[in-house]
Structures are given as C-alpha cells and as structure tokens.
Design an enzyme around this catalytic site. Sequence first.
Site, PDB file in Angstrom:
ATOM      1  N   GLU A 175       0.821  -1.223   0.000  1.00  0.00           N
ATOM      2  CA  GLU A 175       0.000   0.000   0.000  1.00  0.00           C
ATOM      3  C   GLU A 175       0.849   1.264   0.000  1.00  0.00           C
ATOM      4  OE1 GLU A 175      -2.333  -2.965  -0.052  1.00  0.00           O
ATOM      5  OE2 GLU A 175      -1.048  -2.886   1.712  1.00  0.00           O
ATOM      6  N   ASN A 182      -0.323  -7.580  -4.112  1.00  0.00           N
ATOM      7  CA  ASN A 182      -1.034  -6.785  -5.110  1.00  0.00           C
ATOM      8  C   ASN A 182      -0.110  -5.806  -5.821  1.00  0.00           C
ATOM      9  OD1 ASN A 182      -1.272  -5.464  -2.293  1.00  0.00           O
ATOM     10  ND2 ASN A 182      -1.623  -3.753  -3.677  1.00  0.00           N
ATOM     11  N   ASP A 242      -7.177  -5.388  -5.226  1.00  0.00           N
ATOM     12  CA  ASP A 242      -6.259  -5.612  -4.111  1.00  0.00           C
ATOM     13  C   ASP A 242      -6.236  -7.074  -3.685  1.00  0.00           C
ATOM     14  OD1 ASP A 242      -4.473  -5.080  -1.912  1.00  0.00           O
ATOM     15  OD2 ASP A 242      -6.197  -5.127  -0.585  1.00  0.00           O
TER      16      ASP A 242
END
Length: 583
Positions: free
Chosen positions: A184, A268, A310
């Site tokens: 992230e 991801n 994701d």
Amino acid sequence: MAQSQPSSSSQPAAPPFAVSSDDAQWTMPTKNYAGTRYSELAEINTENVKNLQVAFTFSLGVNRGQESSPLVVGGTLYVVSPYPNILYALDLTQPGAPLKWQYNPKAMAASQGVACCDTVNRGPTYADGKIFFNTLDAYTVAVNAETGEELWKTKIGEINMGETMTMAPLVAKDKVLVGISGGEYGVRGFIEALDANTGRSVWKAYSTGPDQDVKIGPSFKPFYDQDKGKDLGVATWPPSAWQQGGGSVWGFVTYDPDQNLIFYGTGNPGPWNPNQRPGDNKWTAGVFARDLDTGEARWYYQWNAHDLHDWDGINENILVDLTWNGQPRKVLVHPDRNGLLYIVDRTTGEVLSANFYHAVNSHTGVDLSTGKVKVVADKYPVQGRVLRGVCPTAPGAKDWSPSAFSHKSGLLYIPHNNLCMDWESMEANYIAGTPYVGAEVRSIPGPGGHMGELSAWDLIQGKEVWTINERFPVWGGVVATAGDLIFYGNMEGWFKAVDARTGEVLWQFKTSSGIIGQPTTYRGPDGKQYVAILSGVGGWAGSIVSGDLDPRDGTAALGFVNAMRDLKNVTTKGGTLYVFKLP
C-alpha cells in the site's frame, strides 16, 4: 461456474517429507515444509476434548493484533509479540511455564506509522539451535534458542520507503527466506535468502522489473503463454511503473525438498487503482516456484493478472500429493482472495482445477486453457464511478489466515471471509513512504449477513463438506490433529475444537480478546498433549479495536471499519497466550 473434477478413489495425502515420526514439537508456523499444519498427536480427541482446561497463561504486554504462532522446541515455548516484537522463551519444565528469557530487538517506533494494517508479526521459526524472526522495522534476527543471545541482525528494508516486515521466515537447508510488506506504499516487493549462520544475503529476487532482477533465466519454464517472453516485469507495466509496483512478499513460504523448490505468493500491484497501470503487471498477485539454492525462477502463475481489487496472491500454498485423472501428481493447494480454490501442479505450474469456495460476482472463474480469470465487465473499477456490491471485498474471500490439511481425513480446512464491498477508484500520486492506494473502499457483509466461515473442503470432488458460519471474519489460522480435531478461534474471543469430519463444535473457551492467531499443539515434557493460542484482536480486520478507530468512519482501515463497526461492542484489546490440556 465451478470447474469439473475428475473422479478418484484415492485420498489426497501429505508428501512424505511432511510426515513426522515424532510430532512432539512445533518448530515452524507451518508445522512442516509442506505447510499442512497437521499434528500426529491424538491424546486430545473427539471423545475427551470437552474436558480441556487452561494449563497456564502468559501476558505478552502488548495489546495489538496477535497473529504469531507459538513454537515449542524441547522444553521451551517461544512466542513473538506484535511491535516492538519482543521474543519470549517460557520454561515448560517448570510449573506455570515461567519466563526463561526475553529478547527485545528495539525496533524503531517510526515503523508503526508505515504499517498498513496493524503492527502484527506472524511468528518465529526454529532451526539448528537458533530462533529466527522478523521485526516491523524490516530486520531479520537470529538468536540463540537456549540463551536468547543475539547472533546476528540483518537489515532487509527501509521504513522511510514504506517497507516493513510482518511475515514468518522459513528456514530450509542453511537459508532463511524472508520478504517485505508495504504494497500500500508503492514498494517494490522482493524475497531474499539469508545465510542462516551469518545473516548475509545469498540471493534476492524482485517481484517486478527486468528478468535479471526477478532472477528469470534459462531454467524458467512457465506453463502458460502469457508468462513467456522477455522482461515481462517491465513490459506489462506503464513506463517506470514497475519501480513502485508492489508485489510484496509477506505470506508463508513452503518448500519441496525433493525438487529443491520453494513456493510463495506475491502481493497486489501498486496502486490499487487499476486504471493507472494498464497491463498484466507481472509478477504481482501470483505464485513463484524458485530453486532454493540459487533463487532462479522455475515457473510462475498469476492468480489475478492486472489485479482489479487488491487481491494479494500471498495466501498459503499447501503441498499435497494426489491422483488426478489416474495419474499421480505433486500439487500445491491455494485458496485465493478471488474466491477460487486452486489445485496447481507444483512441478509445472499447470492449473488442474479452480473451484469457487465462496460467493463471487466479479468474475466467472478460470479458463483452464489459458489460466486467465474471466472478469465480469460491470465489476471493472472505472475511474469516477462507484461500484456497488463487488464480491469478494479487497481483503478477499480469504486473506492471510492459513488453512490446514488433515493427513487423516484428507480434507482442507479453510478459515475465510464472507464480505463484499463498494469501490471507487481515484488518482494516486506516489510519494516515498506514504500511502499509494488510489481507491476508496467500504466493506460490507456478504450473502447471509455473517462475515466469516470455517469450511471443510474435498479437494478431489471440488466441493464443500461442511461450514461453520461466524459473525465476523475468521481471521486466524487453523490446526488439524490425528485426534480428528480442528482448532481455531473467532474474533469474539472463542477458541473452539471442532469434529474434523462433521464440523460439530465439541468444545469452546472464551478468551479475554478476539483471536486472530495461529493455534499450535505439542507434547510437553510431562508427556501430555497441549494446545496453544494467542488471544488479542487486531490485524486489518480488527484494527478498529487494536487501533481504537472511529466506527463512524467507514473508510478507516482501508474500508474494513465499515463492516466491523460492532466489533468494539463484543471484544477489547488483548495480548495473552493461552495453553490448554486435559485434566
């Protein structure tokens, strides 16, 4: 639509290298190289488990998400806390298992600010007289298992770039396999092998970039055409986007010593917003098979090409042997975030089957001729449009929580979610060490209203045998035993023993906090069987409690709070080890 399954009279079996002659100890989170999380201990069984009682408890002194697995080696139990990642050794030869020693790596406080989803740690591992574990501030540490003396400490990542570490290492031969978290934050994911004796780097393989960096060479022979070609880790991205491409490695690693191959998933791609990264985004959201000695890639398969939601590919890859269409096959079993249970030939990377284990409306399964997921166009996250009711949600039909395979029943036991989401894509700008997401998500309960399940799965028939519904996601791991028992905990704090054949709950105990940890079982110095679990809610699913987040903000914790508002009403923060035995 489920893929058809071949008929077979033979039950799936654990590989010979996963079968132990003496199962007294629990030396690695996965229990064995195959990751089956199965124990041959059977003193505690379906008839007497109702009599389980607390043997002792131990406070870890940290009230964050407790995802670690307790280890037992000889007469010592080892457990690692969430940040600040203190390693504790408890003396099982003494009444009440008093503290033998503790080791504090003094992890940097700033690492807490770049941990996307709580300050968790998934456990230590033991090999050759040493305990190995990772710290949130991206170091791998080795300590003397007997004394707690630090033997070496190696820096793996940079927290100012958003790189943290939450995974449990795997030690095979003389190598410690580790990887980073931080998808992230636009990190460039990698796996690294360290020398177990010195901590020095032996090899390192990135998840994105040119073949040389990814360690793709002449021995790389993927099964599907879309994975063949030069420098796909660059060509399947917009210019330079692979440098912030994600693909972090934070799940469990398994190892086949017969083939000398390790298997692990990649996370991801970054950012979440798929409109900013046209292409298949190699080599994210997939599984690598690599030579343990050199790190050279042998094959790769991408669970979710051009990942839309994701769906990290880091979930466990459990190694099993079975007969498929009359032929013996060495396979890996992988329940993915996309809601499909994959059976993959671990020698070639061919997908043998992919069946839905939960409700999905964002794709219609896998085309086995190409290996590609068939995406539903209406669920593609187009910029400027809110998608409603996408199933499964960003944490997937299942997140990191590890399944168990019973060597006895031949069934797989899957802890998972029942969640959907609303999703809106937006432009993300990369700034090192800051969130790089580009999506606003709100998770919601899935069909039926419950948010979690524990399911028993028949690998050959490709179908569910039984399921237990839970109010909240089943965010912790599972253990199977020769006593025909399955142990797991729920986020309300109940630790349960279940009949492996029927799913009947035979015993449960209410701990002081929600459970997201990994149970283990061992034979103590007194010859008795024990079962251990950490209680302490948190992780991505439980960060509303561990991080004391505002339940009115549905976008908090990357949208998980929207589904978990009521968790604060049923449990509180915690950090306690519980160990159980028969009277």
